[in-house]
Design a protein around this motif. Sequence first.
Motif, PDB file in Angstrom:
ATOM      1  N   THR A 113      -0.389  -7.027  -7.778  1.00 47.03           N
ATOM      2  CA  THR A 113       0.028  -8.047  -6.811  1.00 47.03           C
ATOM      3  C   THR A 113       0.980  -7.472  -5.780  1.00 47.03           C
ATOM      4  N   ASP A 115       2.608  -6.314  -2.542  1.00 41.22           N
ATOM      5  CA  ASP A 115       2.446  -6.711  -1.157  1.00 41.22           C
ATOM      6  C   ASP A 115       2.707  -5.512  -0.257  1.00 41.22           C
ATOM      7  N   SER A 362      -8.326 -11.178   1.809  1.00 44.33           N
ATOM      8  CA  SER A 362      -7.397 -10.205   2.386  1.00 44.33           C
ATOM      9  C   SER A 362      -6.287  -9.817   1.418  1.00 44.33           C
ATOM     10  N   GLU A 363      -5.919 -10.729   0.483  1.00 46.72           N
ATOM     11  CA  GLU A 363      -4.869 -10.406  -0.485  1.00 46.72           C
ATOM     12  C   GLU A 363      -5.271  -9.208  -1.353  1.00 46.72           C
ATOM     13  N   GLN A 367      -4.246  -4.892  -1.228  1.00 51.17           N
ATOM     14  CA  GLN A 367      -3.888  -4.107  -2.408  1.00 51.17           C
ATOM     15  C   GLN A 367      -4.635  -2.761  -2.390  1.00 51.17           C
TER      16      GLN A 367
END
Length: 410
Positions: A113, A115, A362-363, A367
């Motif tokens: 996760t 960012d 996109s998240e 990554q």
Amino acid sequence: MTAVSPSPLHRLKSTGLVTQIIIGLIAGIVLAWLAPDLAKSTEFIGKVFVSALKAVAPILVFVLVMASIANHKHGQETHIRPILFLYLLGTFAAAVVAVIASTLFPSSLVLSTQDVAVTAPGGISEVLQSLALSVVDNPVRALMTGNFIGILAWAIGMGIAIRHAGQPTRTVLEDLSNGVTVIVRLVIRFAPLGIFGLVASTLATSGFSALLGYLHLLIVLIGCMLFVALVVNPLIVFWKLRRNPYPLVFTCLRESGITAFFTRSSAANIPVNLELSRRLGLHEDTYSVSIPLGATINMAGAAITITVLTLAAVHTLGIVVDIPTAVLLSVVAAVCACGASGVAGGSLLLIPLACSLFGIPSEIAMQVVAVGFIIGVLQDSAETALNSSTDVLFTAAACLGEEERARGAA
């Protein structure tokens, strides 16, 4: 009377630049191994060298292109079209190689996760719009930010306009070009020292322990780049020249690729490539335009990075890729690579575009970009070495091929 043997320092000064760079490379590795704390302090030397290259590149390109066009004689062939074709062909072929390699040797990622504070483009149209806006950028800002598309556009426009000026004006411009070239050669003479600082500080600071977890991914990435550099590019050059391509290939890899590997910037390597093109005897009107243009659009290494990392995410998520989608990915990767920035890590921010083909949010795509930054110490270095050395290789192949064809027709 016995002759005095030259000192070691004198022998070092009399050796070729490439030999000096290799000596600096070995010395940097040895220092990082024996005295890592001392090696970290050499980072400043490497930064000064890269900054000097980046500082001189924009003004060099602007003056050199403008002078070449202003003093261009009517009827001289510049061979830009065949070079552009080779650039596009090489970039697309690299993307195809990456698709095949990723299919045969699929990679899996551990997506977290984490960012990443970067902004990726929203689509291919946004990349193309950005390129169009770069063409009409303010010339002062283009020089300050290293926007080589804008610099080229203004240099070409000014060069065409000055062609109608008097001979004294064009002579002054040519003298200015020669003066900037002298400064560039002086900067390049410090390449061995700069490479020493870059290698020693990078190995002492980063090491390679963080890369072990991504060893398979790195092998696929660098394997694709080596295959393109040693198999695909030579085949393209052979098709153009109809003779053994490897002497030219190895010359470009040795004299351009080594420096680009450690500067990690196609833009910073422009002065090196221009000097190599001059020593290869290529036409100045051609390479003064094709080399800076190649630093922007000839991105075989970027196409490989975008494709391999995207398909690694696809494999990790269990998404099935059919042949039409794979072909489309190759086209998208080639187009995206042409819009990749000529600075370190520029291709990574275009991965979300390719991921969007497979519906990857996109998240998750960001990554994958984070993984790219982790392995960037090797991936980006190898990518830049391939990109930059290919600029000279294809320029030389097109120039020599067209000249031989012209002689044969005569």
